[in-house]
Every structure is written in structure tokens, then in C-alpha cells.
Design a protein around this motif. Structure first.
Motif, PDB file in Angstrom:
ATOM      1  N   ALA A   1     -16.944-102.970  41.290  1.00 59.26           N
ATOM      2  CA  ALA A   1     -18.111-103.164  40.433  1.00 59.26           C
ATOM      3  C   ALA A   1     -18.884-104.407  40.827  1.00 59.26           C
ATOM      4  O   ALA A   1     -18.306-105.418  41.227  1.00 59.26           O
ATOM      5  N   THR A   2     -20.214-104.314  40.708  1.00 62.51           N
ATOM      6  CA  THR A   2     -21.062-105.491  40.762  1.00 62.51           C
ATOM      7  C   THR A   2     -21.874-105.482  39.457  1.00 62.51           C
ATOM      8  O   THR A   2     -21.757-104.546  38.664  1.00 62.51           O
ATOM      9  N   PHE A   3     -22.685-106.514  39.257  1.00 62.37           N
ATOM     10  CA  PHE A   3     -23.565-106.554  38.084  1.00 62.37           C
ATOM     11  C   PHE A   3     -24.960-106.194  38.564  1.00 62.37           C
ATOM     12  O   PHE A   3     -25.552-106.899  39.387  1.00 62.37           O
ATOM     13  N   GLY A   4     -25.526-105.092  38.051  1.00 61.03           N
ATOM     14  CA  GLY A   4     -26.805-104.604  38.570  1.00 61.03           C
ATOM     15  C   GLY A   4     -28.013-105.208  37.869  1.00 61.03           C
ATOM     16  O   GLY A   4     -28.029-105.370  36.650  1.00 61.03           O
ATOM     17  N   LEU A   5     -29.017-105.547  38.661  1.00 60.79           N
ATOM     18  CA  LEU A   5     -30.307-105.992  38.133  1.00 60.79           C
ATOM     19  C   LEU A   5     -31.361-105.176  38.871  1.00 60.79           C
ATOM     20  O   LEU A   5     -31.225-104.957  40.077  1.00 60.79           O
ATOM     21  N   HIS A   6     -32.414-104.739  38.174  1.00 62.05           N
ATOM     22  CA  HIS A   6     -33.411-103.939  38.879  1.00 62.05           C
ATOM     23  C   HIS A   6     -34.124-104.779  39.939  1.00 62.05           C
ATOM     24  O   HIS A   6     -33.864-104.636  41.116  1.00 62.05           O
ATOM     25  N   ALA A   7     -35.035-105.633  39.499  1.00 62.89           N
ATOM     26  CA  ALA A   7     -35.804-106.465  40.429  1.00 62.89           C
ATOM     27  C   ALA A   7     -36.467-107.552  39.605  1.00 62.89           C
ATOM     28  O   ALA A   7     -36.709-107.368  38.415  1.00 62.89           O
ATOM     29  N   SER A   8     -36.776-108.636  40.256  1.00 61.33           N
ATOM     30  CA  SER A   8     -37.407-109.772  39.578  1.00 61.33           C
ATOM     31  C   SER A   8     -38.610-109.329  38.744  1.00 61.33           C
ATOM     32  O   SER A   8     -38.812-109.801  37.633  1.00 61.33           O
ATOM     33  N   LEU A   9     -39.379-108.373  39.268  1.00 56.67           N
ATOM     34  CA  LEU A   9     -40.636-108.015  38.593  1.00 56.67           C
ATOM     35  C   LEU A   9     -40.443-107.299  37.261  1.00 56.67           C
ATOM     36  O   LEU A   9     -41.391-107.187  36.496  1.00 56.67           O
ATOM     37  N   THR A  10     -39.242-106.817  36.970  1.00 52.33           N
ATOM     38  CA  THR A  10     -39.023-106.225  35.639  1.00 52.33           C
ATOM     39  C   THR A  10     -37.997-107.027  34.843  1.00 52.33           C
ATOM     40  O   THR A  10     -37.396-106.508  33.898  1.00 52.33           O
ATOM     41  N   LEU A  11     -37.795-108.295  35.216  1.00 49.51           N
ATOM     42  CA  LEU A  11     -36.815-109.116  34.499  1.00 49.51           C
ATOM     43  C   LEU A  11     -37.449-110.416  34.009  1.00 49.51           C
ATOM     44  O   LEU A  11     -38.013-111.177  34.809  1.00 49.51           O
ATOM     45  N   SER A  12     -37.337-110.652  32.713  1.00 51.02           N
ATOM     46  CA  SER A  12     -37.875-111.886  32.130  1.00 51.02           C
ATOM     47  C   SER A  12     -36.909-113.037  32.378  1.00 51.02           C
ATOM     48  O   SER A  12     -35.746-112.826  32.748  1.00 51.02           O
ATOM     49  N   GLU A  13     -37.400-114.242  32.151  1.00 51.66           N
ATOM     50  CA  GLU A  13     -36.537-115.425  32.265  1.00 51.66           C
ATOM     51  C   GLU A  13     -35.338-115.286  31.321  1.00 51.66           C
ATOM     52  O   GLU A  13     -34.205-115.592  31.686  1.00 51.66           O
ATOM     53  N   LYS A  14     -35.615-114.832  30.116  1.00 54.07           N
ATOM     54  CA  LYS A  14     -34.550-114.718  29.115  1.00 54.07           C
ATOM     55  C   LYS A  14     -33.470-113.720  29.565  1.00 54.07           C
ATOM     56  O   LYS A  14     -32.277-113.996  29.488  1.00 54.07           O
ATOM     57  N   THR A  15     -33.913-112.563  30.070  1.00 52.48           N
ATOM     58  CA  THR A  15     -32.931-111.544  30.478  1.00 52.48           C
ATOM     59  C   THR A  15     -32.106-112.044  31.669  1.00 52.48           C
ATOM     60  O   THR A  15     -30.894-111.831  31.723  1.00 52.48           O
ATOM     61  N   LEU A  16     -32.771-112.733  32.608  1.00 53.73           N
ATOM     62  CA  LEU A  16     -32.007-113.288  33.744  1.00 53.73           C
ATOM     63  C   LEU A  16     -30.956-114.283  33.242  1.00 53.73           C
ATOM     64  O   LEU A  16     -29.805-114.268  33.699  1.00 53.73           O
ATOM     65  N   ASN A  17     -31.349-115.118  32.289  1.00 55.68           N
ATOM     66  CA  ASN A  17     -30.378-116.065  31.698  1.00 55.68           C
ATOM     67  C   ASN A  17     -29.227-115.332  31.017  1.00 55.68           C
ATOM     68  O   ASN A  17     -28.058-115.692  31.186  1.00 55.68           O
ATOM     69  N   ASP A  18     -29.589-114.312  30.246  1.00 57.89           N
ATOM     70  CA  ASP A  18     -28.560-113.543  29.529  1.00 57.89           C
ATOM     71  C   ASP A  18     -27.562-112.923  30.518  1.00 57.89           C
ATOM     72  O   ASP A  18     -26.350-112.901  30.270  1.00 57.89           O
ATOM     73  N   CYS A  19     -28.092-112.398  31.629  1.00 58.32           N
ATOM     74  CA  CYS A  19     -27.213-111.766  32.630  1.00 58.32           C
ATOM     75  C   CYS A  19     -26.290-112.808  33.261  1.00 58.32           C
ATOM     76  O   CYS A  19     -25.092-112.576  33.428  1.00 58.32           O
ATOM     77  N   ARG A  20     -26.887-113.957  33.616  1.00 56.87           N
ATOM     78  CA  ARG A  20     -26.067-115.024  34.219  1.00 56.87           C
ATOM     79  C   ARG A  20     -24.943-115.457  33.283  1.00 56.87           C
ATOM     80  O   ARG A  20     -23.804-115.651  33.687  1.00 56.87           O
ATOM     81  N   GLU A  21     -25.298-115.591  32.003  1.00 61.67           N
ATOM     82  CA  GLU A  21     -24.281-116.024  31.044  1.00 61.67           C
ATOM     83  C   GLU A  21     -23.211-114.968  30.823  1.00 61.67           C
ATOM     84  O   GLU A  21     -22.062-115.289  30.540  1.00 61.67           O
ATOM     85  N   ALA A  22     -23.609-113.695  30.972  1.00 66.58           N
ATOM     86  CA  ALA A  22     -22.680-112.604  30.656  1.00 66.58           C
ATOM     87  C   ALA A  22     -21.706-112.307  31.805  1.00 66.58           C
ATOM     88  O   ALA A  22     -20.586-111.865  31.584  1.00 66.58           O
ATOM     89  N   VAL A  23     -22.136-112.552  33.038  1.00 70.79           N
ATOM     90  CA  VAL A  23     -21.352-112.063  34.191  1.00 70.79           C
ATOM     91  C   VAL A  23     -20.016-112.820  34.323  1.00 70.79           C
ATOM     92  O   VAL A  23     -19.983-114.047  34.251  1.00 70.79           O
ATOM     93  N   PRO A  24     -18.922-112.095  34.467  1.00 72.07           N
ATOM     94  CA  PRO A  24     -17.633-112.776  34.631  1.00 72.07           C
ATOM     95  C   PRO A  24     -17.532-113.488  35.982  1.00 72.07           C
ATOM     96  O   PRO A  24     -18.195-113.095  36.950  1.00 72.07           O
ATOM     97  N   GLU A  25     -16.703-114.483  36.044  1.00 73.33           N
ATOM     98  CA  GLU A  25     -16.439-115.263  37.262  1.00 73.33           C
ATOM     99  C   GLU A  25     -16.046-114.328  38.421  1.00 73.33           C
ATOM    100  O   GLU A  25     -15.253-113.403  38.229  1.00 73.33           O
ATOM    101  N   GLY A  26     -16.618-114.575  39.578  1.00 74.57           N
ATOM    102  CA  GLY A  26     -16.204-113.814  40.770  1.00 74.57           C
ATOM    103  C   GLY A  26     -16.946-112.501  40.973  1.00 74.57           C
ATOM    104  O   GLY A  26     -16.779-111.847  41.997  1.00 74.57           O
ATOM    105  N   ILE A  27     -17.766-112.099  39.990  1.00 77.84           N
ATOM    106  CA  ILE A  27     -18.527-110.849  40.137  1.00 77.84           C
ATOM    107  C   ILE A  27     -19.937-111.186  40.608  1.00 77.84           C
ATOM    108  O   ILE A  27     -20.598-112.068  40.059  1.00 77.84           O
ATOM    109  N   GLY A  28     -20.392-110.474  41.626  1.00 76.49           N
ATOM    110  CA  GLY A  28     -21.723-110.745  42.163  1.00 76.49           C
ATOM    111  C   GLY A  28     -22.768-109.804  41.582  1.00 76.49           C
ATOM    112  O   GLY A  28     -22.450-108.833  40.903  1.00 76.49           O
ATOM    113  N   PHE A  29     -24.037-110.121  41.883  1.00 76.97           N
ATOM    114  CA  PHE A  29     -25.162-109.289  41.441  1.00 76.97           C
ATOM    115  C   PHE A  29     -25.608-108.362  42.577  1.00 76.97           C
ATOM    116  O   PHE A  29     -25.333-108.629  43.748  1.00 76.97           O
TER     117      PHE A  29
END
Ligand SMILES: [Zn+2]
Length: 449
Positions: free
Chosen positions: A193-221
Motif C-alpha cells: 500500500a501507498t497513500f494516494g493523492l490525485h494531484a496538486s491542482l485538486t488538493l488544498s493546503e488543508k487537505t495536504l496537511n490532513d494527509c501528511r498528519e494522517a499517513v503512518p510512519e514509513g508509508i509513502g505517497f
């Protein structure tokens, strides 16, 4: 199992081509290599599989794909043709992914995996979207992967294009699946598993922060980056920086993260990708189809970035991607010396194998060597000119056809033998998909009304 009478292409470093060899496989792994004569003497009571002098090589690895896109084949897009990549997203991919149910996700995956098995592709890195069927969508894909018998790394693309609730649901689906994998539901090393993000152009600052905070140690995007220049201008408007800088600020980059495309990145962004040891995947067929341009792949490779080869949802016949890559960079640079086949092999073979090792850290993929997983393909290729480890990449570009793949094996289990897929019922899956797709297309068409 003992595979006999094989001409091996080991894809070790350096690569070796060895004639009339045998491979002894135990517990899904390659245990011993040697001449057919010698290994037959050592393993008298083993099950045997005669390769009949075919080439036997590691199964292909696809570094970036979209199983969800399969039902776009033959789909008519209403209205004027899309004039650029943003319109392709709005007119094709976004209405299509919204039309998928969990059942459609399952069959869309199965048809892709049938195609993968038929073309010797044994490990695939998927990036999934189905905004109206988010929860458990990765389980649907995983169950198809299980049935097919291949290996896959999965993620769900988080995006703001379906509102806050949609973004939250995407985060939850990634976390749920990552948790499942980290607690051992990895089909004995066939899922990651990785942590999926669509693309910068459909991601707000808040959502990027939320994803960073949520992702477990050692898992990449796993995220699309600068596929079209609109992604760069959107990022500058939102954050005052270019896409790669923005992702760096959000701590999205790093040795476990995959960025896809990087067509419009500038020199400093390339430096950042290098400094952070971030993986980049290249999909030339997709780049040509979307008319977005081509990334500076040779410059990235020269700067030390591990650029890998994916298919972005095109056919899972990876040699087709090799050929597109070989040709496209020559044309776009108007220079036949660009993108030698050996450089394509560097990406498609060695870098993809390294990426697979990052995603599946407990096993060894991508080479035929004792200790590696027995993920193999059998290729009926009769070269009429000398074939050596040195000129093999050019044989692949000019001589190998995906129809020459006659057998596919993962972890010592045959998924296809003599061109007959064994793990999946092709007729049944095709029938079910044909029954299901009109419903998907109807939903797609309704979104234009
Ligand atoms: Zn993609």
C-alpha cells in the motif's frame, strides 16, 4: 518445481543470458540455477515444466497504472473533443470514475489483470479513483489481485474535487487499507500500500496537511505531478511555489514516495526530487495521448533520480511502453541518439525492480537469481541475429512482441501456461464486464445532461 530447457535472461547486474538452463523453485522462490542436465540429476522427483528452449525472464513490472480506467475503451465522449489535458480530465476521467460502483471497480481490475497475465506483467502499482464507491474500493481491487495471482501496490487518490466529505473518505480508505496491509493481510507478499493523492491542482493546503498528519510512519505517497503546466500555475496561485516545492513543504516527497509524470518540472524541482530520493514514473504513451509533452527523463536519470516506467492505464503489455519511450524521445528531440534502448531497460527493468523492492521490502523481485521470487514469463522468441546481454534491449524494442509471451508465473504458481490463463476465467470475466459496462456508460452519459 523444476523448469528445464530454458534460455534464461536473468536481468541481474550485469545481465546474463544463459542457454539450456534449469530453475529449481521451492516455496515460491528461486532456489537454484544450473544446466538442465545437472539440475535434473539433483532433483529427480520434482514436478517438471519444460520451457522448450523459450526465453525465461523475470515478469514485467508496471510502476504506475489505473485499473479503474479500463471501461473507457470505445467510450464516446459527448460534445466537442477535449482540447487539452484539463478538458480530458473534465470530459473523460472525472465523469467516468464517478460512474463506477464497487462491482464495476472489481471487474475493471479483473480485465486489466487478465491483460497483465497475458503479457507477462506480474507486479503493478495502481492508483485508484471511484468517488461514488470509495469505501472498500481497495478491498475490491485486492480481491481481484488475489484471484488473478499477481502482485499489486494499491492506493486511493485523495482529492478535493468531490468536496470535503469526499476528501475525508479518501483519506479514510487509504488508512483503512494501509492498516490492513500492515497487519498482515498482504496475500503473502502480493499486496502493498501507498497513500494516494490525485494531484496538486485538486488538493488544498488543508487537505495536504490532513494527509501528511494522517499517513503512518514509513508509508509513502503516490501522486501525479506537473502532468500539464496548469498544475504548476495552480500551485503558484495556491501556495506561491511550484508543485514539487509545494510537496516538499508538505513533506510529501521522500524515498517511499512516487511522483508520476513530472513533465513540466523545472531544474530546481528536478534537484529537489534528487535530494529527497523521490521516485519518478514515466508514461510516454499517456503523455503522447494527452499531448502534454515529455518529461526530461534523460536529465533526471543523469542527475541520479530513479525514473521508472509505468503505463498510466494503457495496455499492460510493457514492451509497448518500451517502444513508445524509445521512439517518442527521439522524435521530440529530433535526434536519433536520444533515449537508447539500454536507457529504457534501465527504467523498465532495473529501476522498476528497485521500486518493487521498496514497495515489497520482504521479497526480491525483478531478477532471476537464487533467493528471488519465482515471478517469471516465458517468451517464444527466435532471434535471427545474434542476441547478447548487451544488445538485448534493442531486440526487445525491434523484435519482441507481447504476443510472444506464452506463460506467466508468480511465486512459483503458473498463472498462464501455453497461452491459456489458468488463474482467471477469461470468458466469464469478459462476459460479466460486457454485461456491466452499459450501466457504467449510461451513468457517464447522464453526467453530461
Ligand atoms: Zn496516472
Amino acid at each position: 518445481m523444476l523448469i528445464t530447457n530454458a534460455n534464461l535472461i536473468t536481468w541481474e547486474t550485469p545481465n546474463r543470458i544463459l542457454e539450456n538452463q534449469a530453475i529449481y523453485i521451492e516455496g515460491g522462490q528461486i532456489k537454484e540455477l544450473g544446466s538442465t542436465e545437472e539440475l535434473l540429476l539433483h532433483h529427480t522427483s520434482e514436478d517438471r515444466l519444460d520451457a522448450h528452449s523459450q526465453y525465461v525472464m523475470p515478469g514485467a513490472i508496471c510502476a504506475h497504472t489505473h485499473f479503474y480506467g479500463a471501461f473507457s475503451r470505445g467510450l464516446n465522449i459527448p460534445g466537442l473533443p477535449a482540447k487539452d489535458f484539463p478538458e480530458i480530465l473534465e470530459k473523460l476521467w472525472w465523469p467516468l470514475d464517478k460512474s463506477l460502483s464497487l462491482e464495476a471497480v472489481h471487474y475493471s481490475t479483473l480485465v486489466c489483470l487478465l491483460d497483465a497475465i497475458k503479457h507477462g506483467t506480474t507486479t503493478l502499482v495502481d492508483h485508484h479513483a471511484s468517488p461514488n464507491a470509495i469505501q472498500y474500493s481497495l478491498d475490491e481491487i485486492a480481491s481481484a489481485v488475489d484471484a488473478a495471482g499477481v502482485r499489486a501496490s494499491l492506493c486511493y487518490e485523495v482529492t478535493d474535487r468531490n468536496g470535503e466529505a469526499g476528501a475525508r473518505e479518501g483519506i479514510t480508505e487509504n488508512l483503512r487499507f494501509i492498516n490492513l496491509i500492515s497487519h498482515g493481510s498482504d496475500l503473502a507478499g502480493r499486496l502493498s500500500a501507498t497513500f494516494g493523492l490525485h494531484a496538486s491542482l485538486t488538493l488544498s493546503e488543508k487537505t495536504l496537511n490532513d494527509c501528511r498528519e494522517a499517513v503512518p510512519e514509513g508509508i509513502g505517497f503516490h501522486i501525479h505531478v506537473a502532468e500539464h503546466f496548469v498544475d504548476e500555475y495552480d500551485s503558484i496561485q495556491k501556495s506561491g511555489t511550484r508543485v514539487v516545492d509545494r510537496l516538499l513543504l508538505h513533506k510529501i516527497l521522500g524515498p517511499n514516495s512516487i511522483i508520476v509524470h513530472a513533465v513540466h518540472v523545472d531544474a530546481r524541482e528536478i534537484e529537489i526530487l534528487k535530494e529527497t530520493h523521490t521516485w519518478v514514473t514515466h508514461q510516454p504513451r499517456s503523455n503522447m495521448n494527452n499531448a502534454v509533452g515529455l518529461p526530461q527523463v534523460e536529465a533526471m536519470l543523469r542527475s541520479g533520480i530513479k525514473v521508472c516506467l509505468g503505463n498510466d492505464g494503457f495496455s499492460n503489455a510493457m514492451w509497448e511502453e518500451w517502444k513508445a519511450c524509445y521512439l517518442a524521445h527521439k522524435l521530440v528531440n529530433q535526434d536519433p541518439r536520444r533515449m537508447p534502448a539500454s536507457l529504457v531497460a534501465q527504467m523498465a527493468i532495473y529501476n522498476n525492480a528497485d521500486l518493487a523492492r521498496m514497495l515489497f521490502p520482504n521479497i526480491r523481485l525483478g531478477s532471476i537469481t537464487p533467493g528471488a521470487e519465482a515471478d517469471l514469463m516465458f517468451v517464444d522468441y527466435q532471434p535471427f541475429t545474434p542476441l547478447s546481454a548487451e544488445n538485448l534491449p534493442w531486440h526487445i524494442v525491434f523484435g519482441f512482441q507481447d504476443s510472444m509471451v506464452t506463460g506467466t508465473m508468480v511465486a512459483g504458481k503458473l498463472l498462464m501456461k501455453d497461452r491459456q490463463v489458468l488463474s482467471l476465467d477469461e470468458d466469464k470475466i469478459t462476459y460479466q464486464a460486457r454485461k456491466l459496462v452499459p450501466e457504467v456508460w449510461e451513468k457517464f452519459n447522464k453526467s453530461f445532461n
